[in-house]
Scaffold this motif. Structure first.
Motif, PDB file in Angstrom:
ATOM      1  N   GLU A 125       0.829  -1.203   0.000  1.00 53.06           N
ATOM      2  CA  GLU A 125       0.000   0.000   0.000  1.00 53.06           C
ATOM      3  C   GLU A 125       0.866   1.256   0.000  1.00 53.06           C
ATOM      4  N   PHE A 126       1.936   1.227   0.797  1.00 51.51           N
ATOM      5  CA  PHE A 126       2.820   2.396   0.839  1.00 51.51           C
ATOM      6  C   PHE A 126       3.589   2.552  -0.466  1.00 51.51           C
ATOM      7  N   LEU A 127       4.151   1.483  -0.973  1.00 50.92           N
ATOM      8  CA  LEU A 127       4.993   1.560  -2.160  1.00 50.92           C
ATOM      9  C   LEU A 127       4.209   1.970  -3.404  1.00 50.92           C
ATOM     10  N   THR A 128       2.930   1.620  -3.434  1.00 49.87           N
ATOM     11  CA  THR A 128       2.113   1.964  -4.596  1.00 49.87           C
ATOM     12  C   THR A 128       1.328   3.258  -4.380  1.00 49.87           C
ATOM     13  N   GLY A 129       1.407   3.801  -3.156  1.00 56.22           N
ATOM     14  CA  GLY A 129       0.649   4.992  -2.861  1.00 56.22           C
ATOM     15  C   GLY A 129      -0.835   4.748  -2.852  1.00 56.22           C
ATOM     16  N   ALA A 130      -1.248   3.484  -2.547  1.00 57.52           N
ATOM     17  CA  ALA A 130      -2.654   3.115  -2.625  1.00 57.52           C
ATOM     18  C   ALA A 130      -3.479   3.698  -1.492  1.00 57.52           C
ATOM     19  N   VAL A 131      -2.811   4.021  -0.372  1.00 55.08           N
ATOM     20  CA  VAL A 131      -3.532   4.528   0.783  1.00 55.08           C
ATOM     21  C   VAL A 131      -2.908   5.858   1.193  1.00 55.08           C
TER      22      VAL A 131
END
Length: 221
Positions: free
Chosen positions: A213-219
């Motif tokens: 989630e952090f690496l993809t900027g999903a949240v």
């Protein structure tokens, strides 16, 4: 995903003459440049996290986002004592019975939840018992566990960072990881319960979820 074998650990050169943390940072920077993939997402755990946070500080041009798992930014009294004791034991030439070494490693690295699971522990102890004995490269890495006080320097990190800590970690306890997150401007902090130093293996689903989630900027947090 690209992984690397740090210097000191075969098949990479063992470098028995010794090396520094900055040497290892240079190794990662050199690999990123050689592959032409910078800036990229970088993930490190324990010693790998020490390398990652120093890379984010010194070469922000190579790091898009960084995940620091089971890390710290200084060496407290107990961690210093553990490092000295391990170095003295190694340098004395004492070879512990494989099963005894496996039990000690389990007690240091796993959570009470895992330690109390008989079926899981049978597998963990077998795995640890089969692990190779420390060689000259691992001895060189022991010296790096006495990390300088770097929290002040980490206030200069400008790339997005996430710190993941494990509630039952005895080697890099959560409060020391929290210090790193507090020092890095804007860093995210995740505390994962029921895990020890090997939390990414004890609960990979949770670790992978918060990391991806952090690496993809999903949240957005």
């Amino acid at each position: 995903m690209i992984t690397l074998d740090n210097r000191g650990i075969p098949p990479t050169s063992e470098c028995p003459e010794g090396f520094t943390l900055q040497d290892m940072v240079g190794d990662v920077a050199g690999l990123v440049e050689h592959l032409g993939i910078g800036p990229c997402r970088v993930v490190g755990t324990s010693l790998g996290a020490f390398i990652t946070q120093e890379l984010a500080l010194s070469r922000p041009d190579l790091v898009r986002r960084a995940v620091l798992i089971a890390t710290r930014g200084r060496t407290d009294m107990l961690r210093a004592a553990i490092t000295r004791a391990e170095i003295e034991l190694h340098d004395a030439g004492v070879e512990l019975p494989a099963r005894y070494a496996a039990v000690v490693r389990a007690l240091k690295s796993l959570s009470p939840r895992t330690l109390d699971d008989g079926e899981a522990m049978a597998d963990w102890l077998d795995l640890f018992e089969l692990s190779p004995a420390a060689g000259p490269g691992q001895r060189a890495q022991m010296d790096l566990s006495t990390l300088d006080h770097r929290l002040g320097a980490y206030r200069g990190i400008r790339v997005p960072c996430q710190v993941i800590a494990f509630a039952d970690d005895l080697i890099t306890p959560a409060h020391l990881a929290r210090e790193v997150a507090d020092a890095i401007p804007g860093a995210e902090y995740e505390l994962i319960e029921g895990c020890g130093h090997y939390g990414y293996l004890e609960d990979p689903a949770t670790v992978n979820k918060v990391m991806v989630e952090f690496l993809t900027g999903a949240v957005a947090r």
